[in-house]
Design an enzyme around this catalytic site. Structure first.
Site, PDB file in Angstrom:
ATOM      1  N   GLU A 112      -2.869  -8.662   8.604  1.00  0.00           N
ATOM      2  CA  GLU A 112      -2.971  -8.713   6.960  1.00  0.00           C
ATOM      3  C   GLU A 112      -4.826  -8.536   6.447  1.00  0.00           C
ATOM      4  OE1 GLU A 112       1.059  -9.607   7.560  1.00  0.00           O
ATOM      5  OE2 GLU A 112      -0.395 -10.974   8.412  1.00  0.00           O
TER       6      GLU A 112
ATOM      7  N   ASP B 268       5.676  -3.825   6.319  1.00  0.00           N
ATOM      8  CA  ASP B 268       5.447  -4.615   6.650  1.00  0.00           C
ATOM      9  C   ASP B 268       6.376  -5.574   7.888  1.00  0.00           C
ATOM     10  OD1 ASP B 268       4.357  -7.970   7.718  1.00  0.00           O
ATOM     11  OD2 ASP B 268       4.756  -8.777   5.889  1.00  0.00           O
TER      12      ASP B 268
END
Length: 718
Positions: A211, A333
């Protein structure tokens, strides 16, 4: 933005090896003699079996990571007599995710901040302690708490990773250092929270940081020297620099447009691995893209290999054998780093060696582990992004509005980035024919961040959405909150459906352990450690741990007594960002090791929970400044201090700041006053105006909380 480091004063106790409450061992009752000779022989054999020590040598108990123990001394018939044998309180107050190892009567485990401990497994005596001295300000480079999932062991040597990207080897006997190597580029926000695995003379480790903007890989190091033997990159780098292998070159063909390598591309191998000794294959689970949003990362589309994939490698040289991608063109994700299990199943009447996984995307996969052939894929959680997985192509069939394109806001989508199942390990019970999944429904509303700009070292998702607080529409917000659940799913991989379920108060519950005693153990977000009947899910026993539990249990037998152990301590991703989504409410972190046996009689000290007090100052900010502060908060602060500034309990709740803390706002936020607790100063990232605006947002949230508390108090008074 504030993070807590371990209490240095408490560490002074280690030199004295302070022993926490321990119960004395009770001698086993003698076995009565039988008049029947065969029965006597059988009884003797059973007694010998019970006297045999049974250890927990590897992260998942075995190479196949089944987390199923053949021990049955503790069973569904006597588990009601389970009691605390001993406990140990760690000098930390952040998430605890480790799987302890038990070898030669010693329990080895880790805590937050990458600290390592060795205890006598029977008495609880602290034998030694090792502090790798990770820099506390590195915490800003972690997406999901300063956690560590445990050590690996071989031939008297321990191996573990640190949050600042090192791999360390210790002597198991005394905790002395053997070697310490940096596995990552310190100029990038890499981290290690996962446990290493060992294959022959190699220790295998990946890393995290997708991330925040890194390029993923997995590496092998010599167990004796720490020398790097091989490295497999999971995503391509800059094409102008060439490719490290044919496998990486092939992956590059599936990326298109943009300059993904500037952010990093993602694909970190941050948790699960498994090893098949017969096939000599190492399986690694690969994570999400960086940024999440494929439209930004790879604007011309493409599958973006090897994101969200299971990859099979040869452990001697790291060479590619096969891959299976669970989520082509990953943009939500949806990692495939979740627990992988190796076993044999009867598929269409034929025995098949398989690998099973329930990744974030909500489908339960069964693959042939020699070839990667898809055998089945069925939804175990609520799934709205795809209708099904096509067994002929192996690809999910996406719904029309699954991808959030061209700035559009997507629908309420299941799963969200927390996943239908996250890192918390499953357990496969061959006796019951079940895989136990710590599952959850946690939806999300995705929206492209049209103002996306790569911020090195900070969150780079490419989506400006968050879960519960994002909708301004109260009705939609209630819809989001009402749809959030936490569940144990007893999944039948042959029938491809759930046989039974246990509903929790909310999501983010602990990993699983099943045993031949027809037992299933799990800790939960409500702070209970629970034993269930493995074949039906009936609750049989529970223990108040006084803190939320996310780690998985283990079991072992020493000197004729079976024990069950678990590391407790609330934390991890959803505990930090969850806010109202947690449902079970914020939980304090009490980092501790709990060990149980039949008729254990130790007891925890009474728990005294601090009540939040909301005493906000007058609001100096305008509505525009408050809104601007919320936007900056969502960029820099939400992952530690919670959705809508509602702390999950593992970090300070900014709504409850004292007048003194309000006065220190700039010193903390810009100047790094609490850097030693992991709260770095953001003076180079934020202007004074932005810091002020975040402060105004904090004051607004505190005023809302104070008003709500006053209303609740008044209602109780009547």
């Amino acid at each position: 933005m504030m993070m807590s480091r371990y209490n240095l004063a408490a560490l002074a106790l280690f030199s004295a090896c302070v022993l926490m409450a321990c119960a004395k061992q009770s001698p086993e009752a003698p076995t009565e003699a039988s008049n029947d000779g065969q029965a006597a022989v059988a009884a003797d054999k059973a007694q010998d079996a019970r006297a045999t020590d049974v250890e927990w040598l590897k992260h998942g108990l075995d190479d196949g990571e089944n987390r199923f123990s053949t021990l049955s001394d503790i069973s569904d018939e006597n588990v009601g007599d389970l009691g605390l044998a001993w406990f140990y309180d760690y000098p930390t107050n952040r998430g605890m995710e480790a799987t302890p190892l038990i070898i030669d009567g010693v329990m080895y485990t880790t805590s937050s901040w990458s600290l390592v401990y060795a205890h006598d497994a029977v008495t609880g005596e602290l034998l030694w302690f090792y502090d790798p001295q990770v820099p506390p300000d590195w915490a800003v480079h972690l997406c999901c708490d300063v956690v560590n999932r445990g050590v690996a062991y071989q031939d008297g040597q321990l191996f573990f990773g640190t949050i600042d990207g090192r791999l360390i080897s210790l002597n198991a006997e005394d905790g002395s250092l053997r070697w310490d190597i940096q596995t990552t580029d310190r100029s990038r926000p890499y981290s290690i929270t996962g446990a290493p695995r060992i294959v022959r003379d190699k220790v295998i480790i990946g890393n995290g940081g997708g991330e925040l903007g890194v390029r993923g890989y997995v590496s092998a190091y010599n167990v004796d020297t720490g020398d790097q033997i091989w490295r497999f990159y999971t995503v391509p780098g800059n094409p102008d620099d060439g490719f490290e292998s044919d496998a990486v070159a092939a992956a590059a063909e599936t990326w298109g447009g943009g300059a993904w390598w500037e952010v990093g591309g993602g694909g970190t191998v941050w948790d699960s691995m498994a090893y098949d000794a017969e096939l000599d294959l190492l399986y690694v689970g690969v994570g999400n893209g960086a940024p999440w949003n494929r439209q930004i990362r790879s604007p011309d589309g493409g599958d973006n290999l090897y994101l969200s994939s299971i990859v099979a490698l040869k452990p001697d040289d790291g060479s590619y054998v096969w891959h299976y991608q669970t989520t082509p063109g990953e943009t939500w994700d949806y990692t495939a780093t979740q627990h992988m299990i190796l076993t044999e199943l009867s598929i269409d009447g034929e025995p098949r060696d398989v690998i099973m996984q329930a990744p974030k995307n909500g489908f339960f996969y069964v693959l042939d582990r020699a070839t990667g052939e898809l055998l089945s894929a069925d939804a175990y959680a609520t799934v709205t992004w795809a209708s099904h997985v096509d067994l002929k192509t192996g690809r999910p069939v996406e719904t029309a509005d699954a991808r959030y394109l061209d700035g559009a806001t997507g629908p309420l989508q299941f799963p969200g980035p927390i996943g239908g199942h996250n890192w918390h390990p499953m357990s496969h019970n061959p006796d019951a024919g079940l895989v136990y999944i710590p599952a959850q429904d946690t939806p999300w509303i995705y929206k492209t961040d049209e103002a996306f700009e790569h911020r090195p070292g900070y969150w780079n998702t490419g989506t400006d959405s968050v879960p519960a607080s994002m909708p301004d529409d109260p009705e939609l917000k209630q819809q989001v909150l009402a749809s959030i659940t936490g569940t144990i799913i007893a999944w039948d991989p042959i029938a491809k459906s759930a046989r039974w379920k246990v509903e929790h108060a909310g999501p983010w519950n602990g990993g699983m352990l099943s045993t031949a005693g027809n037992l299933l153990f799990q800790g939960n977000a409500e702070g209970e450690f629970v034993a269930y009947r493995a074949d039906t899910g009936e609750e049989l026993w529970s223990f108040d741990a006084q803190t939320g539990i996310v780690a998985p249990p283990v079991t072992f037998r020493k000197d004729g007594t079976q024990y069950v152990a678990i590391v407790a301590g609330w934390g991890g991703a959803l505990a930090l960002v969850g806010g109202e989504a947690l449902k079970a409410g914020p939980k304090p972190n009490r980092s501790r090791l709990l060990v149980f046996k039949i008729n254990g009689d130790a007891a925890l000290p009474p728990a005294v929970d601090k009540q939040l007090v909301f005493n906000p100052p007058e609001q100096p900010g305008s509505e525009e400044q408050i809104a601007a502060g919320k936007a900056v908060y969502l960029q820099y602060c939400v992952m530690c201090h919670g959705d809508a500034m509602v702390s999950g309990g593992a970090t300070p709740d900014l709504r409850a700041l004292t007048p003194e803390k309000h006065a220190q706002w700039d010193a903390v936020v810009l100047g790094g006053l609490h850097w030693q607790n992991g709260m770095v100063g953001f003076g180079e990232q934020l202007t004074k105006e932005q810091a002020d605006n975040i402060h105004y947002y904090a004051i607004e949230r505190a005023q809302i909380a104070a008003k709500s508390a006053a209303t609740e108090s008044g209602a109780q008074g009547h």
